[in-house]
Design an enzyme around this catalytic site. Structure first.
Site, PDB file in Angstrom:
ATOM      1  N   CYS A   1      -1.353   0.643   7.478  1.00  0.00           N
ATOM      2  CA  CYS A   1      -2.798   0.366   7.592  1.00  0.00           C
ATOM      3  C   CYS A   1      -3.206  -0.843   6.746  1.00  0.00           C
ATOM      4  O   CYS A   1      -3.419  -1.940   7.266  1.00  0.00           O
ATOM      5  CB  CYS A   1      -3.626   1.585   7.184  1.00  0.00           C
ATOM      6  N   ARG A   2      -3.318  -0.625   5.430  1.00  0.00           N
ATOM      7  CA  ARG A   2      -3.925  -1.670   4.594  1.00  0.00           C
ATOM      8  C   ARG A   2      -3.032  -2.875   4.348  1.00  0.00           C
ATOM      9  O   ARG A   2      -3.483  -4.023   4.453  1.00  0.00           O
ATOM     10  CB  ARG A   2      -4.342  -1.067   3.241  1.00  0.00           C
ATOM     11  N   SER A   3      -1.763  -2.663   3.966  1.00  0.00           N
ATOM     12  CA  SER A   3      -0.943  -3.834   3.609  1.00  0.00           C
ATOM     13  C   SER A   3      -0.582  -4.706   4.824  1.00  0.00           C
ATOM     14  O   SER A   3      -0.537  -5.931   4.678  1.00  0.00           O
ATOM     15  CB  SER A   3       0.288  -3.454   2.783  1.00  0.00           C
TER      16      SER A   3
ATOM     17  N   ASP B   1      -8.223   3.813   1.291  1.00  0.00           N
ATOM     18  CA  ASP B   1      -7.274   4.212   2.330  1.00  0.00           C
ATOM     19  C   ASP B   1      -8.035   4.683   3.575  1.00  0.00           C
ATOM     20  O   ASP B   1      -8.759   5.678   3.508  1.00  0.00           O
ATOM     21  CB  ASP B   1      -6.413   5.347   1.777  1.00  0.00           C
TER      22      ASP B   1
ATOM     23  N   ASN C   1       2.310   1.392   4.456  1.00  0.00           N
ATOM     24  CA  ASN C   1       2.641   0.122   5.126  1.00  0.00           C
ATOM     25  C   ASN C   1       2.340   0.166   6.623  1.00  0.00           C
ATOM     26  O   ASN C   1       2.999  -0.488   7.417  1.00  0.00           O
ATOM     27  CB  ASN C   1       4.106  -0.277   4.882  1.00  0.00           C
TER      28      ASN C   1
ATOM     29  N   CYS D   1       0.866  -1.186   0.000  1.00  0.00           N
ATOM     30  CA  CYS D   1       0.000   0.000   0.000  1.00  0.00           C
ATOM     31  C   CYS D   1       0.899   1.232   0.000  1.00  0.00           C
ATOM     32  O   CYS D   1       2.055   1.154  -0.434  1.00  0.00           O
ATOM     33  CB  CYS D   1      -0.972  -0.029   1.184  1.00  0.00           C
TER      34      CYS D   1
HETATM   35  P1  4NP Z   1      -1.737   2.796   4.195  1.00  0.00           P
HETATM   36  O1  4NP Z   1      -2.339   4.163   4.791  1.00  0.00           O
HETATM   37  O2  4NP Z   1      -1.213   3.132   2.826  1.00  0.00           O
HETATM   38  O3  4NP Z   1      -2.936   1.906   4.142  1.00  0.00           O
HETATM   39  O4  4NP Z   1      -0.689   2.358   5.169  1.00  0.00           O
HETATM   40  C1  4NP Z   1      -1.603   5.332   4.852  1.00  0.00           C
HETATM   41  C2  4NP Z   1      -0.769   5.544   5.906  1.00  0.00           C
HETATM   42  C3  4NP Z   1      -0.045   6.720   5.982  1.00  0.00           C
HETATM   43  C4  4NP Z   1      -0.178   7.678   4.995  1.00  0.00           C
HETATM   44  C5  4NP Z   1      -1.019   7.446   3.922  1.00  0.00           C
HETATM   45  C6  4NP Z   1      -1.733   6.265   3.858  1.00  0.00           C
HETATM   46  N1  4NP Z   1       0.536   8.889   5.081  1.00  0.00           N
HETATM   47  O5  4NP Z   1       0.346   9.752   4.225  1.00  0.00           O
HETATM   48  O6  4NP Z   1       1.357   9.052   6.004  1.00  0.00           O
END
Ligand code: 4NP
Length: 157
Positions: free
Chosen positions: A16-18, A126, A14, A11
């Site tokens: 939340c989703r992945s 997201d 790294n 994602c």
């Molecule tokens: P992820 O979510 O891609 O599912 O881990 C996010 C976590 C952090 C950020 C964006 C998306 N960020 O912009 O810091």
């Protein structure tokens, strides 16, 4: 397949989703007795070395998986040779992976929900900037993708 397949979920951050996709896939692989190597990474570098978001840790815990020991890392060129399947959580990250993939590397790139009949082309949204309840949706989405992918890798019944 001679060696056990290696799967990388990717994602943006790294956190939340992945990591949730990794957790759901580990659980599903264990449930059906599939021997696989599993990891997750982000295309971005903001959260390298950090544990998952506390809301991701909570939803995984509520579903019986402890992800508090996971740590964020960024995708590297070597990942495209180390992993058989590099699975993106959304289309922006899939595009980023296609741009990063070294010519001649062996990884097969795909979108997670492309593995779920009827959900082809859908992103796992997201949840980072949204309400806590968004993480329940994330868990449901990654579980659907993980189950379909694990079943596919397990081969025909
Ligand atoms: P992820 O979510 O891609 O599912 O881990 C996010 C976590 C952090 C950020 C964006 C998306 N960020 O912009 O810091």
């Amino acid at each position: 397949m001679a060696e056990r397949p290696a799967i990388l979920f990717v994602c943006l951050g790294n956190i939340c989703r992945s990591p949730l996709a990794e957790a759901a896939f580990r659980r599903e692989a264990e449930r059906i007795g599939l021997d696989v190597a599993v990891d997750s990474a982000g295309t971005g570098d903001w959260h390298v070395g950090e544990p998952p978001d506390r809301r991701a840790i909570a939803v995984a815990r509520a579903n019986g998986v402890d992800i508090s020991g996971y740590r964020g890392r960024q995708v590297t060129a070597a990942d495209f040779d180390r992993f058989d399947h590099v699975v993106a959580l959304d289309l922006a990250n899939l595009a980023r992976l296609r741009a990063l993939q070294p010519a001649g590397s062996r990884a097969d790139l795909s979108l997670l929900l492309d593995h779920v009949p009827g959900r082809e082309g859908e992103p796992v949204a997201d949840p980072y900037y949204g309400a806590d309840a968004g993480f329940d949706t994330t868990w449901a989405d990654v579980t659907a993708g993980a189950q379909a992918l694990a079943r596919r890798l397990a081969g025909p019944e």
